[in-house]
Design a protein around this motif. Structure first.
Motif, PDB file in Angstrom:
ATOM      1  N   ARG A  68     -61.340 -15.114 -20.454  1.00 47.61           N
ATOM      2  CA  ARG A  68     -62.257 -14.166 -21.106  1.00 47.61           C
ATOM      3  C   ARG A  68     -62.233 -12.773 -20.453  1.00 47.61           C
ATOM      4  N   MET A  69     -61.044 -12.364 -20.050  1.00 44.01           N
ATOM      5  CA  MET A  69     -60.909 -11.055 -19.400  1.00 44.01           C
ATOM      6  C   MET A  69     -60.161 -10.050 -20.267  1.00 44.01           C
ATOM      7  N   SER A  70     -59.783 -10.450 -21.502  1.00 44.19           N
ATOM      8  CA  SER A  70     -58.994  -9.552 -22.360  1.00 44.19           C
ATOM      9  C   SER A  70     -59.723  -8.254 -22.668  1.00 44.19           C
ATOM     10  N   ALA A  71     -60.991  -8.371 -23.049  1.00 45.60           N
ATOM     11  CA  ALA A  71     -61.729  -7.187 -23.476  1.00 45.60           C
ATOM     12  C   ALA A  71     -61.904  -6.203 -22.316  1.00 45.60           C
ATOM     13  N   ARG A  72     -62.189  -6.738 -21.140  1.00 47.43           N
ATOM     14  CA  ARG A  72     -62.370  -5.848 -19.988  1.00 47.43           C
ATOM     15  C   ARG A  72     -61.057  -5.177 -19.607  1.00 47.43           C
ATOM     16  N   GLY A  73     -59.979  -5.937 -19.632  1.00 45.18           N
ATOM     17  CA  GLY A  73     -58.669  -5.357 -19.309  1.00 45.18           C
ATOM     18  C   GLY A  73     -58.283  -4.280 -20.293  1.00 45.18           C
ATOM     19  N   LYS A  74     -58.579  -4.507 -21.570  1.00 41.33           N
ATOM     20  CA  LYS A  74     -58.253  -3.523 -22.608  1.00 41.33           C
ATOM     21  C   LYS A  74     -59.109  -2.266 -22.445  1.00 41.33           C
ATOM     22  N   ALA A  75     -60.391  -2.440 -22.149  1.00 42.73           N
ATOM     23  CA  ALA A  75     -61.264  -1.266 -21.942  1.00 42.73           C
ATOM     24  C   ALA A  75     -60.775  -0.429 -20.762  1.00 42.73           C
ATOM     25  N   HIS A 255     -43.450   5.099 -13.203  1.00 39.76           N
ATOM     26  CA  HIS A 255     -42.764   3.836 -13.515  1.00 39.76           C
ATOM     27  C   HIS A 255     -43.446   2.592 -12.957  1.00 39.76           C
ATOM     28  N   THR A 256     -43.950   2.653 -11.737  1.00 42.59           N
ATOM     29  CA  THR A 256     -44.482   1.440 -11.108  1.00 42.59           C
ATOM     30  C   THR A 256     -45.832   1.022 -11.685  1.00 42.59           C
ATOM     31  N   HIS A 257     -46.541   1.937 -12.316  1.00 42.41           N
ATOM     32  CA  HIS A 257     -47.907   1.706 -12.808  1.00 42.41           C
ATOM     33  C   HIS A 257     -48.831   1.277 -11.671  1.00 42.41           C
ATOM     34  N   ALA A 258     -48.361   1.491 -10.420  1.00 40.28           N
ATOM     35  CA  ALA A 258     -49.117   1.052  -9.230  1.00 40.28           C
ATOM     36  C   ALA A 258     -49.468  -0.433  -9.291  1.00 40.28           C
ATOM     37  N   GLY A 259     -48.710  -1.177 -10.067  1.00 40.46           N
ATOM     38  CA  GLY A 259     -48.958  -2.611 -10.209  1.00 40.46           C
ATOM     39  C   GLY A 259     -49.650  -2.971 -11.519  1.00 40.46           C
ATOM     40  N   GLN A 260     -50.468  -2.076 -12.038  1.00 41.14           N
ATOM     41  CA  GLN A 260     -51.216  -2.199 -13.308  1.00 41.14           C
ATOM     42  C   GLN A 260     -52.257  -3.326 -13.290  1.00 41.14           C
ATOM     43  N   LEU A 263     -54.834  -7.039  -7.517  1.00 39.82           N
ATOM     44  CA  LEU A 263     -55.908  -7.785  -6.869  1.00 39.82           C
ATOM     45  C   LEU A 263     -56.983  -6.799  -6.422  1.00 39.82           C
ATOM     46  N   PRO A 264     -58.182  -7.290  -6.142  1.00 43.45           N
ATOM     47  CA  PRO A 264     -59.211  -6.388  -5.615  1.00 43.45           C
ATOM     48  C   PRO A 264     -58.684  -5.619  -4.404  1.00 43.45           C
ATOM     49  N   GLY A 265     -59.072  -4.331  -4.339  1.00 40.72           N
ATOM     50  CA  GLY A 265     -58.536  -3.479  -3.288  1.00 40.72           C
ATOM     51  C   GLY A 265     -57.260  -2.778  -3.712  1.00 40.72           C
ATOM     52  N   SER A 266     -56.953  -2.831  -5.011  1.00 38.78           N
ATOM     53  CA  SER A 266     -55.748  -2.195  -5.569  1.00 38.78           C
ATOM     54  C   SER A 266     -54.464  -2.744  -4.957  1.00 38.78           C
ATOM     55  N   VAL A 267     -54.468  -4.014  -4.627  1.00 42.52           N
ATOM     56  CA  VAL A 267     -53.261  -4.631  -4.071  1.00 42.52           C
ATOM     57  C   VAL A 267     -52.342  -5.047  -5.218  1.00 42.52           C
ATOM     58  N   ALA A 268     -51.188  -4.396  -5.298  1.00 41.89           N
ATOM     59  CA  ALA A 268     -50.255  -4.675  -6.390  1.00 41.89           C
ATOM     60  C   ALA A 268     -49.507  -5.977  -6.154  1.00 41.89           C
ATOM     61  N   LEU A 269     -49.339  -6.721  -7.235  1.00 40.94           N
ATOM     62  CA  LEU A 269     -48.530  -7.947  -7.146  1.00 40.94           C
ATOM     63  C   LEU A 269     -47.050  -7.594  -7.136  1.00 40.94           C
ATOM     64  N   ARG A 305     -55.487  -3.495 -17.753  1.00 40.48           N
ATOM     65  CA  ARG A 305     -55.419  -3.038 -16.362  1.00 40.48           C
ATOM     66  C   ARG A 305     -56.578  -3.653 -15.597  1.00 40.48           C
ATOM     67  N   PHE A 306     -56.302  -3.981 -14.327  1.00 37.78           N
ATOM     68  CA  PHE A 306     -57.361  -4.466 -13.445  1.00 37.78           C
ATOM     69  C   PHE A 306     -57.164  -3.877 -12.059  1.00 37.78           C
ATOM     70  N   ASN A 307     -58.238  -3.366 -11.487  1.00 34.75           N
ATOM     71  CA  ASN A 307     -58.209  -2.815 -10.126  1.00 34.75           C
ATOM     72  C   ASN A 307     -57.138  -1.743  -9.966  1.00 34.75           C
TER      73      ASN A 307
END
Ligand code: FE2
Length: 321
Positions: A68-75, A255-260, A263-269, A305-307
């Motif tokens: 149930r995270m689609s709407a938040r990610g889209k916003a 290009h990298t989208h900073a991970g897009q 994880l919390p703390g802007s840690v890119a996968l 997008r998240f974090n």
């Protein structure tokens, strides 16, 4: 229709592109576009290309839906932030002290119908001297590009300064005429002088280094005087070492989208780049060159997008003695 077939049906476009980039660069770019359409493995500077793997998008869509995270990610895709970056340059002409460059990157304008209008609202309030676009106008890496160009036309109405651009790994060389018809000057392995009073600095741009390996730093740099300030637009940071050794002072990329999806703390996968992680997001430096990797103004693979908020970047050049 392949890139080459597309050009056969439009001789005027063929002539335009030959005049713009030369027949050898055009043939090489079109050859790779045709031979490696949406390859998942092996082409360019990384082994794997997630943007060409439709299953990845389906899996991420599914995971977001069941959690149930689609709407938040889209916003979050249109929850833009404006970032400031200061570039200190000891040999900057005093007339350019405070010169401000707006960077938009990885726009992927056809990702959502509402995206161009949402970005246009943010652009209205910004002040800057020139705008630069560091590639990736289309959502997919192949197929029609008309919607992306319509989105670009929409945001151009809110950009009230000279605009310079390069192509990314989502962009066909066939888009060049459409982009330039909007009043945007593409820099495809070339440079221009930006002038104020009797002083100038140079802005160069290279064709996509990530997937098409169409970059030519020598062509982009060689006519720039040694003592001039030189700025570089490159779609990805992957050529950072060569750009520094070539002699550029400051490189803007994306290009990298900073991970897009971070994880919390802007840690890119992952950064989808062969360059080291220190070049993956924000300001960095190597040798004598400063660099900046935008987190991307748009989003790709999935509209989420998240974090990791989408960004517009204001680079302010500053004279330091
Ligand atoms: Fe890209």
């Amino acid at each position: 229709m392949s890139a080459i077939d597309g050009l056969k049906t439009d001789p005027d476009l063929h002539d335009y592109l030959v005049q713009r980039v030369g027949k050898s660069q055009l043939r090489r770019r079109l050859g790779i576009e045709t031979e490696h359409v949406a390859d998942k493995f092996g082409q360019g500077r990384t082994l794997f290309h997630i943007e060409n793997w439709s299953t990845a998008a389906s899996v991420i869509h599914f995971l977001l839906k069941i959690t149930r995270m689609s709407a938040r990610g889209k916003a979050n895709v249109t929850d833009f932030c404006v970032r400031q970056n200061t570039v200190d340059l000891p040999h900057l002409p005093i007339e350019f002290d405070g010169f401000t460059i707006l960077q938009l990157s990885d726009l992927h304008l056809d990702i959502l119908p509402e995206f161009p209008d949402a970005l246009a609202q943010v652009l209205k309030g910004l002040e800057y001297d020139i705008c630069v676009l560091t590639g990736d106008y289309r959502f997919l890496t192949h197929g029609p590009h008309e919607k992306a160009l319509h989105g670009l036309e929409r945001i151009c109405k809110e950009i009230n300064r000279d605009t310079y651009a390069i192509l990314g790994n989502h962009d066909s060389i066939l888009m060049a005429r459409g982009i330039e018809s909007l009043g945007i000057q593409l820099l495809l392995n070339e440079n221009i002088a930006l002038e104020r009073a009797k002083s100038s600095i140079h802005l160069a741009g290279i064709d996509d280094p990530h997937y098409y390996a169409a970059d030519n730093l020598e062509s982009a740099y060689d006519s720039i005087p040694d003592d001039a300030v030189s700025l570089l637009l490159a779609h990805s940071p992957e050529i950072y070492r060569h750009a520094a050794y070539t002699g550029f002072d400051f490189m803007m990329c994306g290009h990298t989208h900073a991970g897009q999806i971070c994880l919390p703390g802007s840690v890119a996968l992952a950064y989808n780049s062969s360059a080291p992680r220190f070049t993956g997001a924000g300001a960095w430096s190597f040798d004598l060159m400063q660099g900046y990797t935008s987190a991307g103004t748009g989003s790709s693979v999935v509209p989420a997008r998240f974090n990791c908020p989408p960004e517009l970047t204001l680079h302010r050049l500053r004279l330091v003695r």
